[in-house]
Design a protein around this motif. Structure first.
Motif, mmCIF file in Angstrom:
data_model
loop_
_atom_site.group_PDB
_atom_site.id
_atom_site.type_symbol
_atom_site.label_atom_id
_atom_site.label_comp_id
_atom_site.label_asym_id
_atom_site.label_seq_id
_atom_site.Cartn_x
_atom_site.Cartn_y
_atom_site.Cartn_z
ATOM 1 N N TYR A 118 36.170 31.548 -9.662
ATOM 2 C CA TYR A 118 36.549 30.431 -10.508
ATOM 3 C C TYR A 118 35.254 29.724 -10.880
ATOM 4 C CZ TYR A 118 38.680 26.297 -12.417
ATOM 5 O OH TYR A 118 39.024 25.294 -13.283
ATOM 6 N N GLU B 126 39.909 29.203 -6.561
ATOM 7 C CA GLU B 126 39.048 29.941 -5.644
ATOM 8 C C GLU B 126 39.830 30.675 -4.565
ATOM 9 O OE1 GLU B 126 38.682 26.796 -6.587
ATOM 10 O OE2 GLU B 126 36.661 26.566 -7.420
ATOM 11 N N VAL C 17 32.513 23.241 -3.297
ATOM 12 C CA VAL C 17 33.842 22.656 -3.067
ATOM 13 C C VAL C 17 34.949 23.694 -3.238
ATOM 14 C CG1 VAL C 17 33.337 20.222 -3.435
ATOM 15 C CG2 VAL C 17 33.750 21.689 -5.414
ATOM 16 N N GLY C 18 34.648 24.772 -3.951
ATOM 17 C CA GLY C 18 35.626 25.845 -4.104
ATOM 18 C C GLY C 18 35.953 26.483 -2.760
ATOM 19 N N VAL D 255 38.917 25.083 -1.144
ATOM 20 C CA VAL D 255 40.177 25.596 -1.679
ATOM 21 C C VAL D 255 40.445 26.990 -1.104
ATOM 22 C CG1 VAL D 255 41.403 26.213 -3.809
ATOM 23 C CG2 VAL D 255 39.830 24.262 -3.790
ATOM 24 N N GLY E 294 42.816 18.407 -17.194
ATOM 25 C CA GLY E 294 42.496 19.428 -18.198
ATOM 26 C C GLY E 294 43.365 20.663 -18.012
ATOM 27 N N THR F 25 42.154 22.752 -15.017
ATOM 28 C CA THR F 25 42.386 22.056 -13.755
ATOM 29 C C THR F 25 43.880 22.009 -13.430
ATOM 30 O OG1 THR F 25 40.396 20.782 -14.158
ATOM 31 C CG2 THR F 25 41.887 19.924 -12.499
ATOM 32 N N HIS G 79 44.603 25.275 -12.049
ATOM 33 C CA HIS G 79 43.879 25.439 -10.774
ATOM 34 C C HIS G 79 44.693 24.911 -9.596
ATOM 35 C CE1 HIS G 79 40.866 24.084 -7.719
ATOM 36 N NE2 HIS G 79 40.152 25.120 -8.104
ATOM 37 N N ASN H 18 42.482 21.797 -24.187
ATOM 38 C CA ASN H 18 41.459 22.109 -25.203
ATOM 39 C C ASN H 18 41.167 23.608 -25.219
ATOM 40 O OD1 ASN H 18 40.157 22.358 -22.812
ATOM 41 N ND2 ASN H 18 38.414 21.067 -23.308
ATOM 42 N N ILE I 156 40.236 25.706 -23.034
ATOM 43 C CA ILE I 156 39.059 26.315 -22.420
ATOM 44 C C ILE I 156 38.669 25.524 -21.166
ATOM 45 C CG2 ILE I 156 37.155 25.011 -23.507
ATOM 46 C CD1 ILE I 156 37.322 28.744 -23.885
ATOM 47 N N ALA J 237 35.908 23.764 -20.213
ATOM 48 C CA ALA J 237 34.757 23.346 -21.012
ATOM 49 C C ALA J 237 33.567 22.901 -20.175
ATOM 50 C CB ALA J 237 35.154 22.229 -21.969
ATOM 51 N N THR K 129 32.157 23.598 -17.466
ATOM 52 C CA THR K 129 31.248 24.560 -16.870
ATOM 53 C C THR K 129 30.666 25.509 -17.919
ATOM 54 O OG1 THR K 129 33.318 25.629 -16.277
ATOM 55 C CG2 THR K 129 32.128 24.550 -14.513
#
Ligand SMILES: Cc1ncc(C[n+]2csc(CCOP(=O)(O)OP(=O)(O)O)c2C)c(N)n1
Ligand code: SF4
Ligand code: SF4
Lengths: 193, 593
Positions: free
Chosen positions: B22, B48, B72-73, B76, B406, B409, B412, B435, B437, B439, B441
């Motif tokens: 991810y 992740e 931080v992944g 998860v 988003g 997210t 996710h 949007n 995508i 974005a 990252t």
């Protein structure tokens, strides 16, 4: 350990700093130096202050320039040159694009863009070369090549010959932008020589 | 090439067949680069945990597998990580954690070396791109020979540093691809797990022996007055700050080479442990009964660099520096024409609403002038925090709780929260900022984009149907560039006494189609500008304010009291029209209209 050269690139996200530092790094490598470059991606690229740090010499360990040790500061925006003053020393060379990009607080009219912002550097006796990179790039045919104009202006302070840069541009830049970039480079090189 | 490019090349040369990850700075470019190599299957996973489990599955099928994520992944993905330590692997399995000391692009700076200790896994840690390449290939060999997943930790200054890296030879896995049933190893029920628990301990013993070899941890002889134990990027700072000193360089951060450390300590007069963030090495070295110095002088926050290392140890070496002038800050900002801006502009006008935020480009809605985000903790936490607040506040929270998330997210970890809010009867509004995508990252495709990691067409989730399927009755879609429609949709949703969703739908201006498209810019008619600053309040980087003195105002034909006028920089404008909708004086119009 041999002497290490330190080049600090500064500007605003989206100004093409990464390509400029890339061309310079390849030029140093093809001249036989070891080189390391550090950049920051992610959130920092959305129009904020950005830097790239390039170090070269016989053997480079750290990718980061120490404060007070930048030999060249190449700034793509006026205020962003002054921001990195703590990285400079008396003999540093500063190459500045005269473009001014308003940060949000200035664009909203809360504070004014600082006047004569480069005085902070020149008053210390540090050599500053100003470059109207935006206009020069426009004359060369593409405003987006302002970053390569800056690389050209800086090339006078580095030990590589013109053809080294031309080779890099020929091999690293997509074909349709090559001509413009070569022109931009040589226009920039004429400025500070 | 960069550390991340070097890692992608190493994964390719190591014969990795399946890689899942991810996005997350500073790890993203590993998967992006790997996706360009032939013969490696790569994918963006929705989060992740999914990515790691995919890699575990590929390893169980007997191929080399890689999972990538930011620090931080790993939180998860921690659940599968801890138990994969027990199952071990078939094909080599490496998990990359890209840590971000200094929080260049992160919400915390946790030190993931602690995960190696806690999950009883070996961790390798390179110092620069060239070592990243060598060590990653080693990691796969180690993984297969010891039947263990391997953690591979990089930091921002390895991932995003460019240096010289050489191509190498191709390797292949010792495992054979195919279905092989190994229930005692793969089915972690208590009975089997207790057996595997013992295997894990034996494996740690083996690993400790391997750690003693020079392959991973080497002594660089030098002046023994001061000796240094260090690893990762800190090694480079030590080499530069104290080039003459003796150094024990650790390429394996866990487990530690106890004998080697003790022997090295005995040869030096004073021992320093130099590491970024936590005193991870220092604590373990001290617990071996070895005396050393570390965090008593070296900071435990932020990145280190040569100057910090030198000055922390030799306080009298601090040089005098030129002082930084006092300049206006230049924080990042949403792009000109960003769809998120329309939503946050409306939220900024709803002063009594609490906006529970999430992570993505839209987190920039927190910054002035919009200042419309009141909390942001971790990915997926927007909808859940709003729900918790709704339950705590009862009637007082009615019509005042909004969460924003988003598309990436939401998929996710946001969807779980929405299910909870519907199931447990929340009355708040979730805005999904679609949007198309991921974005923040750098525009990665996600399950709602309609394209896979390579940009090929892929199945795409219909977010509206998904929300309805989990039980949301009121789902409304709006165009965020239409400021007043957006306001009406938010108001309507806030009036409802049940969980409702508003999907704000317009593409990010940096996706390839939008970059190629012709945008007709908007322009200001200076004479018509009344100086009301309505458009300036959007915070669009294409709009700037030109202040005027009373004399200047008069000279330009304005009333004396007009303080200035707004100007749009044509080349920056992406033609979204949000500012034109706010101008009551018709001073902003589409070019040519
Ligand atoms: C657990 C975790 N993984 C990854 C990240 C990095 N990250 C932060 S936000 C984000 C995705 C943003 O995409 P989206 O929600 O679609 O919003 P956009 O940026 O497109 O506005 C990512 C990958 C993180 N902060 N935490
Ligand atoms: S990259 Fe896309 S989502 Fe992010 S600020 Fe720019 S337009 Fe908005
Ligand atoms: S139309 Fe207005 S708000 Fe939209 S990008 Fe252009 S200047 Fe910015």
């Amino acid at each position: 350990m041999g002497a290490i050269g330190n080049i600090l690139f500064s500007g605003v996200g989206g100004q093409g700093i990464l390509l400029a530092s890339e061309i310079t790094a390849y030029a140093l490598l093809s001249a036989g130096y070891d080189a390391k470059k550090s950049e920051v991606h992610g959130m920092a690229q959305r129009g904020g202050s950005v830097t790239a740090q390039l170090r070269y010499g016989d053997k480079v360990y750290s990718p980061l320039i120490e404060p007070g040790k930048a030999d060249i500061l190449i700034s793509f925006e006026m205020m962003e040159a002054a921001r990195y003053l703590p990285y400079l020393h008396k003999e540093s060379k500063v190459i500045v694009n005269t473009q001014q990009i308003k940060p949000p607080s200035v664009a909203m009219g809360q504070v004014a863009y600082p006047e004569n912002v480069l005085d902070a550097i020149t008053s210390l006796g540090i050599q500053v070369v100003t470059v109207d990179a935006f206009d020069i790039a426009r004359d060369a045919g593409e405003v987006k090549a302002a970053n390569v104009v800056m690389v050209g202006a800086m090339s006078n302070f580095l030990p590589m010959a013109v053809d080294v840069y031309e080779n890099i541009i020929n091999t690293r830049v997509p074909e349709r932008f090559r001509e413009v970039n070569l022109k931009a480079f040589s226009a920039g090189r004429q400025i500070s020589s | 090439m960069s550390g991340n490019e070097a890692i992608a090349l190493a994964a390719y040369e190591a014969g990795v067949k399946v890689a899942s990850g991810y996005p997350g700075t500073p790890s993203t470019e590993i998967m992006e680069n790997l996706s360009r190599y032939e013969g490696v299957y790569t994918e963006w996973a929705p989060n992740e945990k999914v990515g790691l489990e995919v890699a575990i599955g590929a390893s169980f099928a007997g191929v080399r597998a890689l999972a990538t994520m930011k620090h931080v992944g790993v939180n998860v993905a921690a659940d599968p990580l801890f138990t994969a330590s027990y199952t071990g692997c078939r094909g080599g399995l490496v998990v990359i954690t890209a840590d971000d000391p200094e929080m260049h692009s992160s919400q915390n700076e946790q030190d993931n070396r602690n995960y190696a200790y806690a999950a009883k896994l070996p961790m390798l840690e390179p110092s620069d791109p060239s070592e990243a390449k060598t060590l990653l290939k080693e990691a796969f060999e180690l993984s297969e020979s010891l039947d263990t997943p391997v953690l591979f930790r990089i930091t921002t200054r390895v991932a995003h540093v460019k240096g010289v890296v050489n191509k190498g030879e191709m390797k292949t896995s010792a495992a054979t691809c195919g279905i092989e049933k190994m229930p005692a190893k793969f089915v972690m029920l208590p009975g089997n797990a207790r057996n595997r628990r013992k295997v894990v301990e034996e494996r740690m013993g083996e690993l400790r022996k391997i750690a003693e070899t020079d392959a991973y941890n080497r002594v660089e002889a030098g002046d023994t007055k001061r000796g240094f134990i260090t690893g990762g990027v800190s090694y480079l700072y030590v080499k530069e700050a104290f080039p003459e000193a003796a150094v024990l360089k650790l390429g394996m951060s866990w487990p530690l080479p106890e004998e080697k450390i003790k022997a090295f300590a005995a040869t030096v007069d004073e021992l320093f442990v130099v590491e970024e963030l936590d005193p991870f090495l220092e604590h373990h070295i001290k617990s071996m009964g070895v005396t050393c110095r570390g965090k008593d002088c070296i900071p435990n926050q932020g990145e280190l660099n040569t100057a910090i290392v030198r000055n922390s140890i030799d306080a009298d070496s601090v040089p005098e520096l030129f002082a930084a002038p006092d300049l206006p800050m230049r924080p990042p900002n949403m792009c000109a024409g960003c769809p998120h801006r329309g939503v946050f502009f409306n939220l900024s006008k709803m002063k009594d609403v609490f906006v529970s935020g999430d992570i993505g480009c839209y987190t920039l809605g927190f910054l002035p002038p919009l200042s419309a985000m009141d909390s942001c903790v971790c990915m997926g936490a927007s909808v859940t925090i709003a729900h918790g607040m709704a339950k705590a506040l009862g009637d007082e929270g009615k019509g005042k709780l909004v969460s924003v998330i988003g598309d990436s997210t939401f998929i996710h970890t946001g969807i779980n929260g929405l299910i909870n809010s519907v199931y447990n009867n929340s009355a708040s509004v979730l805005i999904i900022l679609d949007n198309r995508i991921t974005a923040m990252t750098g525009q990665q495709n996600n399950p709602a984009s309609g394209c896979n990691i390579k940009g090929e067409p892929a199945n795409s989730i219909n977010l509206e149907e998904l929300c309805r399927a989990v039980g949301v009755k009121h789902v409304e879609e709006v165009n965020p560039h239409d400021i007043s429609a957006c306001r009406t949709a938010l108001k309507t949703a806030l009036e409802r006494d049940e969980m409702s969703v508003v999907i704000s739908r317009a593409p990010c201006v940096l996706i390839p189609e939008m970059k190629k498209a012709q945008h007709i810019p908007y322009l200001t008619t200076t004479e018509k500008c009344s100086g009301c600053k309505a458009c300036v309040q959007l915070g669009c980087p294409a709009i700037s304010w030109t202040p005027l003195t009373p004399e200047e105002a008069e000279a330009l034909g304005y009333k004396k009291k007009q303080k200035g006028f707004a100007v749009i920089t044509e080349v920056q404008c992406n033609g979204c029209g949000q500012c034109a909708a706010l101008c009551k004086f018709e001073a902003i119009n589409r070019k040519g209209e």
